[in-house]
Each structure stands twice: as structure tokens, then as C-alpha cells.
Design a protein around this motif. Structure first.
Motif, PDB file in Angstrom:
ATOM      1  N   SER A  51      11.302 -16.027  11.423  1.00 21.63           N
ATOM      2  CA  SER A  51      11.808 -14.744  10.947  1.00 21.63           C
ATOM      3  C   SER A  51      10.732 -13.676  10.958  1.00 21.63           C
ATOM      4  O   SER A  51       9.556 -13.954  10.730  1.00 21.63           O
ATOM      5  N   GLU A  52      11.182 -12.440  11.173  1.00 23.83           N
ATOM      6  CA  GLU A  52      10.266 -11.303  11.181  1.00 23.83           C
ATOM      7  C   GLU A  52       9.769 -11.012   9.771  1.00 23.83           C
ATOM      8  O   GLU A  52      10.517 -11.123   8.797  1.00 23.83           O
ATOM      9  N   VAL A  57       2.993  -7.419   5.137  1.00 26.89           N
ATOM     10  CA  VAL A  57       2.875  -8.869   4.922  1.00 26.89           C
ATOM     11  C   VAL A  57       2.036  -9.486   6.037  1.00 26.89           C
ATOM     12  O   VAL A  57       1.145 -10.301   5.790  1.00 26.89           O
ATOM     13  N   ALA A  58       2.295  -9.076   7.274  1.00 28.11           N
ATOM     14  CA  ALA A  58       1.552  -9.626   8.420  1.00 28.11           C
ATOM     15  C   ALA A  58       0.061  -9.334   8.297  1.00 28.11           C
ATOM     16  O   ALA A  58      -0.776 -10.217   8.543  1.00 28.11           O
ATOM     17  N   LEU A  59      -0.283  -8.107   7.933  1.00 31.01           N
ATOM     18  CA  LEU A  59      -1.694  -7.743   7.820  1.00 31.01           C
ATOM     19  C   LEU A  59      -2.396  -8.579   6.752  1.00 31.01           C
ATOM     20  O   LEU A  59      -3.529  -9.040   6.958  1.00 31.01           O
ATOM     21  N   ILE A  64      -6.053  -8.686   8.422  1.00 32.73           N
ATOM     22  CA  ILE A  64      -6.385  -7.608   9.353  1.00 32.73           C
ATOM     23  C   ILE A  64      -6.277  -6.271   8.615  1.00 32.73           C
ATOM     24  O   ILE A  64      -5.350  -6.043   7.845  1.00 32.73           O
ATOM     25  N   ASP A  65      -7.234  -5.393   8.874  1.00 29.46           N
ATOM     26  CA  ASP A  65      -7.261  -4.057   8.280  1.00 29.46           C
ATOM     27  C   ASP A  65      -6.238  -3.170   8.989  1.00 29.46           C
ATOM     28  O   ASP A  65      -6.219  -3.110  10.220  1.00 29.46           O
ATOM     29  N   SER A  66      -5.423  -2.467   8.231  1.00 31.82           N
ATOM     30  CA  SER A  66      -4.388  -1.612   8.820  1.00 31.82           C
ATOM     31  C   SER A  66      -4.980  -0.514   9.695  1.00 31.82           C
ATOM     32  O   SER A  66      -4.320  -0.028  10.614  1.00 31.82           O
ATOM     33  N   ASP A  73       4.308  -6.637  15.422  1.00 36.82           N
ATOM     34  CA  ASP A  73       5.615  -7.271  15.276  1.00 36.82           C
ATOM     35  C   ASP A  73       5.326  -8.761  15.136  1.00 36.82           C
ATOM     36  O   ASP A  73       4.813  -9.380  16.065  1.00 36.82           O
ATOM     37  N   VAL A  74       5.633  -9.314  13.965  1.00 33.37           N
ATOM     38  CA  VAL A  74       5.253 -10.691  13.643  1.00 33.37           C
ATOM     39  C   VAL A  74       6.454 -11.478  13.140  1.00 33.37           C
ATOM     40  O   VAL A  74       7.213 -10.992  12.305  1.00 33.37           O
TER      41      VAL A  74
END
Length: 157
Positions: A51-52, A57-59, A64-66, A73-74
Motif C-alpha cells: 500500500s501507498e 511517512v516515507a521520509l 531522508i531529509d525533505s 511515491d512509496v
């Protein structure tokens, strides 16, 4: 009147010919993370529900720094399997290398986790696609890495 009509026709034909002179690079749309992720999600088969998740949440998930990304897209599995599709577009080539490093760290962590939890997943993780194409960084864990590579190359190259 005939001269004006002939002149307008000539101008129209010249404009039509000039319009056809665009190179394929000019006509080709810029790649984006969402289209590539959609192609991977529809072109690969997953054992688990994948699920996407939101960019925030992905960062956090990958550390990972925004400021390093343009977009992402994760898609992540429920945890029963290690299946994932993560597509990031970095701001710069240096940011892409930082994101790639984070993806490799994620892969290593997942291997250690699944080694004791579900050792069948280790081979899937070992065969994961973890790579950068210019400013696009990809992490794809599936049963068909060759198909994932084919989709990626077909879209980005």
C-alpha cells in the motif's frame, strides 16, 4: 484575393512543417515518480498487500531529509513480506547519492530483520533493485527484479 489565399496557404503549410520538426526529446514528457511507481505496481506481482504511504511517512521511514527530494511515491507491504516500491526524485545528484545510501541502509536493515523473522525473504532482499538514474532513486523489493529493471529502463531511458 487569390494571392492572399495562396499566401495564407503557404504560411499554413510552413507552420505545419515547422511543427513536425520537433525532436523526440521535445515531445517526450518529463519522467515523474508517480508514473514510474504506477508502472512498477501494475507491472509486478506481489505476494503481500503493498500500500501507498504518504511522503511524510516515507521520509521518516527511510530517514531522508525533505529538503533532498522533489517528490516521492512509496508503497510498503504489511510486514509479512519485505516487498516495497520506493521511487524518489532528488533535488540534486548529491542528494540522489544520499538517498541511495539510505536505501542501501534500509536493505541491510531489512536483511538483518528478516534473517531471524522470515529467512525466506532474505533472497528477495538480496535481489532487490537499489539504484539511481540521474536524480531518480529506486528501491524495489519483489520476486521479479529483472522485470522491475525492464520497467525502470523503459521509462527512464
Amino acid at each position: 484575393m487569390r494571392k492572399i489565399f495562396a499566401l495564407m496557404l503557404a504560411l499554413f503549410l510552413m507552420g505545419s512543417i515547422a511543427g513536425c520538426g520537433q525532436s523526440s526529446d521535445e515531445q517526450k514528457a518529463e519522467p515523474d515518480v508517480h508514473t514510474l511507481a504506477d508502472k512498477l505496481m501494475s507491472g509486478l506481482t506481489f505476494e503481500d498487500s503493498v500500500s501507498e504511504v504518504s511522503a511524510d511517512v516515507a521520509l521518516k521511514y527511510y530517514g531522508i531529509d525533505s529538503a533532498e527530494i522533489v517528490d516521492c511515491d512509496v508503497h510498503i507491504s504489511t510486514g509479512a513480506t519485505s516487498e516495497e516500491v520506493a521511487v524518489f526524485e532528488a533535488q540534486t545528484a548529491i542528494d540522489a547519492q544520499n538517498i541511495l545510501s539510505a536505501m542501501k541502509t534500509r536493505q541491510d536493515t531489512q536483511i538483518k530483520t528478516y534473517f531471524s523473522y522470515n529467512s525466506n525473504e532474505v533472497s528477495r532482499l538480496d535481489d532487490a533493485v537499489v539504484e539511481a538514474h540521474d536524480r531518480f532513486v529506486l528501491y524495489v523489493v519483489s520476486d521479479d527484479s529483472a522485470k522491475a529493471e525492464e520497467i525502470i529502463k523503459g521509462y527512464l531511458e
